[in-house]
Scaffold this active site. Structure first.
Site, PDB file in Angstrom:
ATOM      1  CG  ASP A 244      -1.942  -1.137   1.057  1.00 46.70           C
ATOM      2  OD1 ASP A 244      -1.613  -2.282   1.458  1.00 46.70           O
ATOM      3  OD2 ASP A 244      -3.014  -0.894   0.484  1.00 46.70           O
ATOM      4  CE  LYS A 255      -5.710  -5.487   4.614  1.00 42.00           C
ATOM      5  NZ  LYS A 255      -6.369  -4.344   5.267  1.00 42.00           N
TER       6      LYS A 255
HETATM    7  O1  MRU Z   1      -7.608  -3.125   3.143  1.00 40.99           O
HETATM    8  P1  MRU Z   1      -7.330  -3.532   1.730  1.00 40.99           P
HETATM    9  O2  MRU Z   1      -8.077  -4.750   1.317  1.00 40.99           O
HETATM   10  O3  MRU Z   1      -7.526  -2.376   0.758  1.00 40.99           O
HETATM   11  O4  MRU Z   1      -5.791  -3.889   1.735  1.00 40.99           O
HETATM   12  C1  MRU Z   1      -5.186  -4.206   0.514  1.00 40.99           C
HETATM   13  C2  MRU Z   1      -3.810  -4.700   0.624  1.00 40.99           C
HETATM   14  O5  MRU Z   1      -3.204  -4.689   1.674  1.00 40.99           O
HETATM   15  C3  MRU Z   1      -3.144  -5.134  -0.660  1.00 40.99           C
HETATM   16  O6  MRU Z   1      -2.231  -6.157  -0.414  1.00 40.99           O
HETATM   17  C4  MRU Z   1      -2.405  -3.922  -1.251  1.00 40.99           C
HETATM   18  O7  MRU Z   1      -3.290  -2.860  -1.424  1.00 40.99           O
HETATM   19  C5  MRU Z   1      -1.761  -4.241  -2.540  1.00 40.99           C
HETATM   20  S1  MRU Z   1      -2.982  -4.372  -3.816  1.00 40.99           S
HETATM   21  C6  MRU Z   1      -2.224  -4.486  -5.302  1.00 40.99           C
END
Ligand code: MRU
Length: 352
Positions: A244, A255
């Site tokens: 992210d 995550k």
């Molecule tokens: O809370 P989320 O579902 O938006 O978290 C998403 C993630 O952590 C993904 O692994 C990250 O955004 C990479 S997506 C290409």
């Protein structure tokens, strides 16, 4: 079936307006593949906040399209229209704090809006729709390239462990962490995936397992607390995850639970790859300590999916992301290639 998480739909012959956003409502998966069609900025904000659209690149695209969609009905012109665009962008920036792709896309929309302020209103609005669609299309191209670079890390017959969902659902199409898996499949290789279920919102179980099964890829779902055992049993050749936000030194947020997976992998001698488009890199932050970490509501832990699983009133700590220090990352793969430690110099070169 091609999974398109978010698109701009217009049937106009002349341009891209009038149009609307179509996104997969990811909260409804895997029970049903349902779409949310909207031009309403509050619905877009809620969709990002509640993870109907989720994954760092996808929320950037949703926000950019949200700004463009909301302007379509405006009666304003000139400076007032520009002010509306900026207000919409600032509003959507309050939806989620961690994924830098959101802010990157919104800044890009604002800067195009400023540069287009002298256009007549219809041309100004069309310009912003085109920019939002360009953000989507560029992301798709970056994900393809990540797949090709990531493919060099995989051999036929190997098994990848992934956490959360960094597949087609999380981006425009194809995925970031899952892009090499799709590329391997396209090259006729047999690659297996172990997907962590990813408590508390189960992106691994609901989304990664679903999209890989749709694609006919061999996927095995495991509880998060099974990762250590499958590593010890020698079932895992590498870890591939998305991100992210990646700081200038290579520390990477993803995550919640990713940090633990990375440390387990190190303990078992397994390489850990973070795969993300360069829109996820934030050179303004020297290290991961500066990455803002979203905290989610207690109910997602105590009463997820409508069933109470903890006593009412219990104290809960629910960070949605964690940061893996660069020292536990084997390589960072973007559309530009693979960076190896120390990451700083390559990231600086990429982001010039
Ligand atoms: O809370 P989320 O579902 O938006 O978290 C998403 C993630 O952590 C993904 O692994 C990250 O955004 C990479 S997506 C290409």
């Amino acid at each position: 079936m091609k999974v398109l998480s978010i698109e701009w739909i217009s049937e106009s012959a002349e341009g891209m307006m009038p149009g609307f956003i179509r996104m997969i409502d990811q909260t409804r998966l895997p029970e049903e593949l349902a779409y949310l069609n909207t031009t309403d900025i509050e619905i877009v904000w809620e969709a990002i906040k509640m993870l109907r659209v989720r994954g760092a690149p996808a929320i950037g695209i949703a926000a950019a399209m949200g700004v463009a969609a909301a302007l379509q009905g405006s009666e304003a012109s000139g400076e007032r229209l520009l002010a509306e665009a900026e207000k919409h962008a600032d509003y959507l920036a309050t939806s989620r704090p961690t994924a830098v792709n959101l802010f990157q896309a919104l800044e890009r929309m604002k800067s195009v809006a400023r540069a287009s302020a002298s256009l007549p209103p219809a041309a100004f609005k069309e310009r912003l729709v085109r920019e939002a669609v360009a953000i989507r299309d560029e992301d798709a191209a970056m994900c393809r390239a990540i797949g090709e670079h990531g493919l060099k890390l995989i051999r036929d017959g190997q098994t990848v462990l992934t956490h959360c969902n960094a597949g087609a659902l999380a981006v425009s199409e194809y995925g970031s962490a899952l892009a090499p898996i799709y590329a391997a499949q396209a090259h006729g290789m047999r690659v297996r995936v172990f997907a962590d279920e990813t408590r508390p919102l189960l992106q691994g179980a609901r989304l990664t397992a679903w999209e890989l099964m749709q694609a006919g890829i061999d996927v095995t779902l495991i509880c998060d607390n099974t990762a250590a055992v499958v590593m010890k049993e020698g079932k895992i050749d590498m870890v591939m995850v998305g991100s992210d936000r990646i700081a200038a030194n290579g520390d990477a947020a993803n995550k919640i639970g990713t940090y633990g997976v990375a440390r387990l992998a190190r303990a078992h001698g397994i390489p850990v790859y973070f795969l993300a488009p360069t829109t996820t890199i934030d050179m303004s932050l020297p290290s991961g300590d500066c990455i803002p970490i979203e905290e989610r509501s207690a109910e997602e832990v105590t009463c997820g999916f409508g069933r109470r699983t903890a006593p009412e009133g219990v104290k809960v700590y629910a960070p949605a992301f964690d940061v893996t220090p660069a020292e536990y990352i084997t390589a960072i793969v973007t559309e530009k290639g693979a960076a190896y430690p120390p990451f700083g110099e390559t990231l600086r070169e990429w982001m010039k």
